[in-house]
Structure formats: structure tokens, C-alpha cells
Design a protein around this motif. Structure first.
Motif, mmCIF file in Angstrom:
data_model
loop_
_atom_site.group_PDB
_atom_site.id
_atom_site.type_symbol
_atom_site.label_atom_id
_atom_site.label_comp_id
_atom_site.label_asym_id
_atom_site.label_seq_id
_atom_site.Cartn_x
_atom_site.Cartn_y
_atom_site.Cartn_z
ATOM 1 N N VAL A 50 -14.509 -10.059 21.706
ATOM 2 C CA VAL A 50 -13.828 -10.404 19.799
ATOM 3 C C VAL A 50 -12.125 -10.752 20.231
ATOM 4 O O VAL A 50 -11.413 -9.590 21.544
ATOM 5 N N ASP A 51 -11.622 -11.977 20.272
ATOM 6 C CA ASP A 51 -10.209 -11.931 20.289
ATOM 7 C C ASP A 51 -9.091 -11.424 18.725
ATOM 8 O O ASP A 51 -9.777 -11.383 17.316
ATOM 9 N N VAL A 52 -8.522 -10.739 18.989
ATOM 10 C CA VAL A 52 -7.863 -9.472 18.463
ATOM 11 C C VAL A 52 -6.271 -9.969 18.458
ATOM 12 O O VAL A 52 -5.525 -9.845 19.307
ATOM 13 N N SER A 53 -5.763 -10.804 16.954
ATOM 14 C CA SER A 53 -4.495 -10.981 17.175
ATOM 15 C C SER A 53 -3.667 -9.735 16.030
ATOM 16 O O SER A 53 -3.828 -9.230 14.964
ATOM 17 N N VAL A 54 -2.944 -8.744 16.062
ATOM 18 C CA VAL A 54 -1.732 -8.050 15.693
ATOM 19 C C VAL A 54 -0.284 -8.504 15.815
ATOM 20 O O VAL A 54 0.397 -8.772 16.390
ATOM 21 N N GLN A 55 -0.257 -8.430 14.325
ATOM 22 C CA GLN A 55 1.529 -9.160 13.540
ATOM 23 C C GLN A 55 1.770 -7.934 12.800
ATOM 24 O O GLN A 55 1.738 -7.693 11.965
ATOM 25 N N LEU A 56 3.410 -8.098 12.449
ATOM 26 C CA LEU A 56 4.217 -7.752 11.752
ATOM 27 C C LEU A 56 3.911 -8.806 10.741
ATOM 28 O O LEU A 56 4.473 -9.835 10.159
ATOM 29 N N GLN A 57 3.440 -8.437 9.344
ATOM 30 C CA GLN A 57 3.460 -9.213 8.498
ATOM 31 C C GLN A 57 4.825 -9.574 7.742
ATOM 32 O O GLN A 57 5.067 -10.662 6.919
ATOM 33 N N GLN A 63 -6.098 8.610 13.523
ATOM 34 C CA GLN A 63 -5.767 8.217 11.984
ATOM 35 C C GLN A 63 -5.069 6.962 12.433
ATOM 36 O O GLN A 63 -4.879 6.174 13.294
ATOM 37 N N PRO A 64 -4.733 6.866 11.082
ATOM 38 C CA PRO A 64 -3.736 4.798 11.369
ATOM 39 C C PRO A 64 -2.794 5.130 12.219
ATOM 40 O O PRO A 64 -1.621 5.668 11.303
ATOM 41 N N LEU A 65 -2.680 3.722 12.834
ATOM 42 C CA LEU A 65 -1.792 3.875 13.371
ATOM 43 C C LEU A 65 -0.208 3.588 13.151
ATOM 44 O O LEU A 65 -0.163 2.064 11.587
ATOM 45 N N THR A 66 0.244 4.413 12.687
ATOM 46 C CA THR A 66 2.054 3.933 12.308
ATOM 47 C C THR A 66 3.035 3.129 12.682
ATOM 48 O O THR A 66 3.180 3.586 14.359
ATOM 49 N N MET A 67 3.466 1.956 12.781
ATOM 50 C CA MET A 67 4.318 1.412 13.168
ATOM 51 C C MET A 67 6.256 1.915 13.176
ATOM 52 O O MET A 67 5.848 1.569 11.363
ATOM 53 N N VAL A 68 7.030 1.528 13.473
ATOM 54 C CA VAL A 68 8.106 1.736 13.233
ATOM 55 C C VAL A 68 9.170 1.013 13.639
ATOM 56 O O VAL A 68 8.693 0.655 14.901
ATOM 57 N N ASP A 69 10.604 0.600 13.354
ATOM 58 C CA ASP A 69 11.413 0.041 14.036
ATOM 59 C C ASP A 69 12.503 0.523 14.089
ATOM 60 O O ASP A 69 11.836 2.324 14.361
ATOM 61 N N GLU A 70 13.622 0.161 14.744
ATOM 62 C CA GLU A 70 14.632 1.429 15.752
ATOM 63 C C GLU A 70 15.277 1.745 14.709
ATOM 64 O O GLU A 70 15.527 3.283 15.089
ATOM 65 N N LYS A 71 15.014 2.083 13.101
ATOM 66 C CA LYS A 71 15.213 2.917 12.590
ATOM 67 C C LYS A 71 14.404 3.634 11.769
ATOM 68 O O LYS A 71 15.012 4.401 10.718
ATOM 69 N N LYS A 119 12.287 2.765 10.415
ATOM 70 C CA LYS A 119 11.456 2.569 9.179
ATOM 71 C C LYS A 119 10.603 2.241 9.439
ATOM 72 O O LYS A 119 10.121 0.870 9.920
ATOM 73 N N LYS A 120 9.180 2.446 8.626
ATOM 74 C CA LYS A 120 7.709 2.080 9.199
ATOM 75 C C LYS A 120 7.681 -0.137 8.894
ATOM 76 O O LYS A 120 8.192 -0.320 7.490
#
Length: 386
Positions: free
Chosen positions: A93-100, A357-365, A367-368
Motif C-alpha cells: 500500500v502506497d501511503v502519503s501523509v500531508q499537512l492539510q 489513539q489518533p496521532l496528534t501533530m503540533v508545530d513549534e508553538k 499548535k495542533k
């Protein structure tokens, strides 16, 4: 006389006793070989010291002991020309993960961050790797005598995509109206691609047989090895295709190693027409249905749909497509359902943390960040071997 007889008898007796005595002495001096019992045999085989010593003291010209004969399994005489092969199913399976927000590819994910289910059953990943390689893509462009605003959007979109191509990329240009037109076959010559795009000035027919165009493109790509892409730039509307919606959905779903990205045209014209009250209910419904069809077609193959309103958004759209195409995770697993029955298996790929649990991504500040996980929604199992 009698004494002489007794002397001769004694000498004969002594002579007869000599071989017996010699044999007895020889028997006493010769080392005896111990009898190997069932207990003694395994004890000698389990001792690696004895085996190594024998091999070390062996003569160089002494041939090694022959390997024990193994029973060979052969087919019966009447089936000598037949063989049995066991296939272990493997799903890739080819999977791409991108920031919206930015369309940026998300690197650094690990196998434990991916949860893959097939028909609702969790699957165990056997391999995870990242790949970045040249693309093989078809630019499938709607070029029909409809609104000039739609044509301008198509021209601008195709030009932006062309500008982002790399020297090692293979690209073909195909347009469609009533039927498809191959302007260039797959080539790395960017000058040929540019000439093909510059020729899109005067459209012919007004019909847009999108379903047939997608079907023909899928057939051509099926003969090419490796991962392929279709960049569909279109209004999404279909007029007189031979295939209906269900048929094209089935063909797209059954396609192998083909990902479709759809880019809608005429966004601004539609917005202006609707705001001025010039778009009737039927026309509005047609466009909404077309948008939904494009979303479904791209989602089935693990692609993405884009609906830009202004032409200034095209660079960002195709930057996102390029990031998705060139940077991907490749997941591999052996499905728990090993039946080769030709059924369609639904795949779902999610990102999770260590607790599941669903993975949470945040930036340097802190912020989700919202992200998108793009992968095919399933595959069709192999048919039984006949």
C-alpha cells in the motif's frame, strides 16, 4: 621302547598346545572394540569434541563420508509434468501523509504509527519504507467547446504542472471531448510536452465523455509496469459516455498501481454565475454531482481532489500533488484473509500513537496541525488457481 613312546607323545601334545597358547596371547594383547549399544551411540554424536578431533586428524586425501541418502519425493508417473506452487499473498500500500494547510509531506513516521485494517481486521506490517522517485503520469485534460473560463483554467493548470516536472519524469498528454486525443506519448522531452500544451487553442466538440476517457487511459496504463498517475483536469461533467457511473467506479476500483488526482476547473465562473442567479437548480445539481464523482474517483485510488476558485491557487495545488507523488510511505503486510476468491477487500490506514489513539501533530508553538492520510481504499484478491 615304552619310554621312547612316552617322549614322542609328550612332544606331540606340546606341539598341539602351541597354537592354542599363541592364539590366547594374541587375544589378550589385541585391544577390544566396545560394543555400541543404543545408549553409547547418541553419547558419541552429542560430543562436538570427538567430531572436531576426527575431522582434524583426517587425511587430506581421505574423501569425506557420504551424506546420508534422503528420500526424494516424486510425483506419480502419471503426474510427472505437473508441479504445485504455494503463493503467499502480499499486499503493498502506497501511503502519503500531508499537512492539510501547506500540503507538506510528513516524514519520520515509524511502523508503530500506522494502523492498517482490512475489512475491519487489523493487519501486521512486515515492512515500511519511504520512497522518492521520478513520476510516470498522464495529464488527462478536458478540452471541449464549452465555457472559455473552463478552458483557461485547464490551460493554466496544465502549464503549472508542466513547470514543476523534473528532467527524469515521464509524462503523456491526452485530451478528450467526444473521444480521446493523444497529443504526446510518454516522454522525458519537456519541449514536446510544451508544444502539446501550446496546441490547445481551438476546441472541437462540446461533448465531454469523461468516463470513457478515464477508462481508455486506465487501459493504456495497465500495460506499464510500476506506479502510474493520472492528473485529471476537468469540470467533472460527463455527457454521452458508453460507460455509466457504476461501471467506471468498478473499473477505477479494480485498477492496479494507478493513482488519480483530480483538479476542478471553472470554479470562479461557477461562483459568479451562481451569485448572479444565472445558474438554475438543475445545473447547480449537475456540478455538485460532478464534484462528488471526482472526489470518489480520486479517493478510490488513494489520490486527492482539488477545487480551486482562483487561478492563483494552481501553484499551491500542484505543489501538493508533487509532494504526494514523489514522497510516499510503502506499507507491506501479509493479509490474514488468504483466500483467493476474487473479492474486494476494504483497506483503511490510520495514524496512531503508542497507546493506539489518533496521532496528534503540533508545530513549534505546540499548535495542533491537521493532516491527511491518502491511500487506496482497497484491492481485489486474486482469483483461485485453475
Amino acid at each position: 621302547m615304552s619310554r621312547t613312546k612316552h617322549t614322542l607323545a609328550a612332544m606331540v601334545a606340546a606341539t598341539m598346545l602351541l597354537p592354542a597358547v599363541a592364539m590366547a596371547q594374541q587375544t589378550q594383547t589385541k585391544p577390544t572394540t566396545p560394543t555400541q549399544t543404543d545408549d553409547a551411540g547418541p553419547q558419541q554424536q552429542d560430543s562436538p569434541v570427538i567430531l572436531k578431533k576426527k575431522r582434524a586428524n583426517a587425511q587430506e586425501d581421505e574423501p569425506p563420508p557420504p551424506a546420508p541418502d534422503q528420500e526424494k519425493v516424486k510425483n506419480p508417473k502419471e503426474l510427472e509434468n505437473y508441479s504445485i506452487r504455494v503463493d503467499v499473498p502480499v499486499v503493498t500500500v502506497d501511503v502519503s501523509v500531508q499537512l492539510q494547510k501547506t500540503g507538506q509531506f510528513v516524514p519520520g513516521l515509524k511502523p508503530e504509527n500506522f494502523r492498517v485494517t482490512e475489512d475491519g481486521v487489523p493487519q501486521k506490517l512486515t515492512d515500511l519504507r519511504m520512497q522518492q522517485k521520478p513520476i510516470t503520469a498522464v495529464m488527462l485534460l478536458e478540452f471541449a467547446a464549452n465555457s472559455w473560463a473552463f478552458i483557461r483554467d485547464m490551460q493554466q493548470a496544465s502549464y503549472v504542472f508542466f513547470k514543476q516536472l523534473r528532467q527524469e519524469d515521464y509524462v503523456a498528454v491526452v485530451t478528450y471531448d467526444l473521444r480521446t486525443h493523444i497529443l504526446t506519448d510518454f516522454t522525458q522531452d519537456k519541449q514536446l510536452t510544451a508544444q502539446a500544451l501550446q496546441s490547445l487553442t481551438i476546441p472541437g466538440f462540446s461533448d465531454t465523455n469523461e468516463f470513457d476517457a478515464i477508462s481508455e487511459t486506465l487501459d493504456r496504463l495497465s500495460r506499464i509496469e510500476g506506479r502510474k498517475y493520472i492528473i485529471l483536469v476537468s469540470s467533472g461533467r460527463d455527457t454521452f459516455s458508453k460507460l455509466n457511473l457504476d461501471q467506471i467506479y468498478k473499473k477505477v476500483r479494480d485498477s492496479k498501481d494507478i493513482t488519480i488526482y483530480t483538479v476542478s476547473t471553472g470554479g470562479l465562473a461557477r461562483e459568479l454565475s451562481d451569485s448572479r442567479g444565472n445558474m438554475g437548480a438543475i445545473t447547480r445539481m449537475d456540478y455538485l454531482q460532478a464534484d462528488n464523482q471526482m472526489k470518489t474517483i480520486s479517493a478510490m485510488t488513494g489520490g486527492q481532489s482539488y477545487f480551486p476558485v482562483f487561478q492563483g491557487a494552481f501553484p499551491e495545488v500542484f505543489a501538493s500533488i508533487n509532494n504526494s507523488i514523489r514522497n510516499q510511505y510503502v506499507l507491506t503486510y501479509h493479509p490474514t484473509n488468504t483466500a483467493q476468491d476474487g473479492t474486494y477487500r476494504k483497506i483503511k490506514v490510520e495514524l496512531v500513537d503508542r497507546e493506539g489513539q489518533p496521532l496528534t501533530m503540533v508545530d513549534e508553538k505546540s499548535k495542533k496541525l491537521k493532516y491527511s492520510v491518502m491511500a487506496r481504499d482497497g484491492y481485489r484478491a486474486r482469483m483461485p488457481v485453475e
